[in-house]
Write an enzyme that holds these catalytic residues in place. Structure first.
Site, PDB file in Angstrom:
ATOM      1  N   LYS A   1       0.820  -1.213   0.000  1.00 15.67           N
ATOM      2  CA  LYS A   1       0.000   0.000   0.000  1.00 15.67           C
ATOM      3  C   LYS A   1       0.856   1.266   0.000  1.00 15.67           C
ATOM      4  O   LYS A   1       0.394   2.331  -0.391  1.00 15.67           O
ATOM      5  CB  LYS A   1      -0.983  -0.014   1.168  1.00 15.67           C
ATOM      6  CG  LYS A   1      -2.048  -1.098   0.980  1.00 15.67           C
ATOM      7  CD  LYS A   1      -3.222  -0.959   1.894  1.00 15.67           C
ATOM      8  CE  LYS A   1      -4.347  -1.911   1.521  1.00 15.67           C
ATOM      9  NZ  LYS A   1      -4.009  -3.341   1.717  1.00 15.67           N
TER      10      LYS A   1
HETATM   11  C1  PLP Z   1      -4.610  -4.420   0.984  1.00 14.12           C
HETATM   12  C2  PLP Z   1      -3.869  -5.701   0.912  1.00 14.12           C
HETATM   13  C3  PLP Z   1      -4.209  -6.725  -0.008  1.00 14.12           C
HETATM   14  C4  PLP Z   1      -5.417  -6.629  -0.925  1.00 14.12           C
HETATM   15  O1  PLP Z   1      -5.300  -5.665  -1.932  1.00 14.12           O
HETATM   16  P1  PLP Z   1      -6.598  -5.127  -2.705  1.00 14.12           P
HETATM   17  O2  PLP Z   1      -6.115  -4.034  -3.574  1.00 14.12           O
HETATM   18  O3  PLP Z   1      -7.560  -4.668  -1.645  1.00 14.12           O
HETATM   19  O4  PLP Z   1      -7.150  -6.288  -3.478  1.00 14.12           O
HETATM   20  C5  PLP Z   1      -3.408  -7.854  -0.046  1.00 14.12           C
HETATM   21  N1  PLP Z   1      -2.355  -8.013   0.784  1.00 14.12           N
HETATM   22  C6  PLP Z   1      -2.000  -7.067   1.676  1.00 14.12           C
HETATM   23  C7  PLP Z   1      -0.836  -7.302   2.570  1.00 14.12           C
HETATM   24  C8  PLP Z   1      -2.734  -5.881   1.781  1.00 14.12           C
HETATM   25  O5  PLP Z   1      -2.383  -4.948   2.688  1.00 14.12           O
END
Ligand code: PLP
Length: 469
Positions: free
Chosen positions: A112
């Site tokens: 993120k």
């Molecule tokens: C947010 C997240 C996901 C999922 O990603 P999306 O874009 O919501 O599909 C997967 N793994 C981790 C570690 C995350 O923080």
């Protein structure tokens, strides 16, 4: 670039306004009016570029008209120059023709950061230009909160309030949020659960009078800029593995469908992506759609991969829009059916179209641990539980063994010690150098009762760099 709503009944916006907008006024999500498309020669000429320069070429059309090339280049260089690995998104080979792309070298150790580090800098740039201040309010069950706070800590014109459920997030997760001490950073621990936090955020967007005219901005995964920022690493990985002369497949640990949707866009922009694997945990609404054209809500289950614990996938609407020939009226109808009944399916030919590119698998906690153990035994690499789900799904769903398969490594294993321990790995995991003193740092956080009046009063009292709005 102009952006339109998936439900066809909201004003088109430019990049600047889409950055500050959350949902469109018709309840839809913003998408580019026309997706840029690159030729194979153009893509080939980008091989070997440093990450930020490649990202500039990929994203430039999306910000055109709002941010100058010089400014955008500098913003990208600052954003990705701060990552702990000089390759930014390095590939690590696990198996013949199988790689993990490590997306966890940003400040909070999860993918993120790719989007939120950029989002913070873009907000700052545009708000300074407009001489405007905004307030961000978000709820977190642990992970997104720290990435959002890290992204905004240096923003002059942003005050950020992150609500988390008091004593219900792990100590590492809490400290990653509460040890960031800027005067524009406000951690609030609510005496309630995550749903209570989320409800308060929703209600605050619905009635913003407590903000006395200050604009409220959403940084959750529906924000277009977050999707945009995730397209770059698909190009980066594919170019290293021989694209565009060669096709590449990706397996993506998926919750809200933001990350994998960026991969779908990369393909539509000209990158030869032959397959996208939707990897979910037992919260498998997307797997139910991909495997049987049934998209319906079920109860939420807590899993070892909490960042993928979702009931509905907020970005899935963006794919549905394309599957319906970008017909906003049809989509508004479909989504209102979903709202009324909690389920939807699409016409057979549209579903078949989606299945040409997408495969899926739902992975249990047991199989998640077994995959962590297996990969450790064979390679010595420790995977986090989300990434392990991606690896498991890649191995089950793979169509062609001669096509490189890249699994998105979405988090560092040190963030999820429970799963690693359950997988029977005795090795102690260490925090990376920039977080090694996390447990000694000073914390700042305000505990508030589970009452929206208390939260809104707190925001009004502190929304201007700790001073009243
Ligand atoms: C947010 C997240 C996901 C999922 O990603 P999306 O874009 O919501 O599909 C997967 N793994 C981790 C570690 C995350 O923080």
């Amino acid at each position: 670039m102009r952006y339109i709503s998936t439900r066809g009944n909201a004003p088109a916006l430019n990049f600047e306004d889409v950055l500050l907008a959350g949902l469109a006024s018709d309840g839809g999500l913003y998408v580019p009016e026309n997706l840029p498309r690159f030729t194979q020669e153009e893509i080939a000429s980008w091989a070997g570029l440093p990450y930020h320069e490649l990202a500039f070429r990929v994203m430039r059309p999306f910000v055109e008209g709002s941010i100058s090339d010089t400014d955008f280049k500098q913003i990208l260089e600052e954003t990705y120059g701060a990552f702990a690995h000089s390759a930014v998104a390095p590939l690590r080979q696990l198996n013949a023709n199988e790689w993990v792309m490590e997306l966890f070298h940003g400040p909070t150790l999860a993918f993120k950061d790719f989007a939120l580090q950029l989002l913070g800098r873009l907000l700052d740039h545009i708000l300074l230009k407009r001489d405007e201040r905004v307030v961000i309010i978000g709820a977190t069950s642990g992970d997104t909160g720290s990435a959002a706070i890290e992204g905004c800590r240096r923003c002059e014109n942003v005050d950020i309030f992150i609500l988390h459920p008091h004593q219900r997030v792990s100590e590492v997760q809490r400290r990653q949020m509460t040890t960031i001490l800027g005067e524009n950073i406000h951690n609030i621990a609510i005496e309630g659960n995550f749903d209570d936090c989320q409800e308060m955020v929703k209600a605050s967007f619905a009635d913003q009078s407590f903000l006395k005219g200050t604009r409220l901005v959403a940084v959750n995964s529906i924000n277009w800029a977050r999707i945009m920022a995730q397209i770059g690493y698909y190009f980066h990985a594919a170019l290293q593995l021989g694209a565009p002369a060669r096709s590449v497949a990706f397996s993506v640990p998926t919750g809200n469908f933001g990350d994998i949707f960026a991969g779908y866009l990369a393909r539509n922009m000209g990158l030869p992506v032959s397959q996208l694997v939707v990897a979910t945990n037992r919260n498998d609404i997307l797997h139910r759609f991909m495997s049987g054209n049934q998209y319906f809500k079920e109860t939420l289950h807590a899993s070892l991969s909490p960042s993928m614990d979702i009931m509905v996938s907020s970005n899935f609407e963006r794919l549905l829009f394309d599957l319906h020939g970008r017909n906003g009226v049809a989509l508004a109808e479909l989504m209102s059916t979903f709202k009324a009944t909690g389920k939807l399916s699409v016409e057979e030919d549209r579903w078949v179209e989606a299945r040409k590119l997408f495969d899926s698998l739902a992975v249990s906690d047991e199989d998640t641990c077994a995959t962590i153990a297996d990969v450790f035994k064979r390679t010595g690499e420790v995977l986090d539980p989300h990434t392990a789900i991606g690896v498991k799904a890649a191995r089950e769903c793979r169509r062609n063994l001669s096509t490189p398969m890249v699994v998105l490594g979405t988090a560092h294993p040190v963030k999820f010690p429970d799963a690693v321990e359950k997988a029977g790995i005795g090795k102690a995991l260490e925090l990376p150098a920039h977080l090694s003193d996390l447990f000694q740092r000073e914390e700042r956080c305000t505990v508030l009762p589970n009452a929206i009046e208390a939260v809104q009063a707190f925001v009004a009292q502190h929304g201007n760099r700790g001073r009243p709005l």
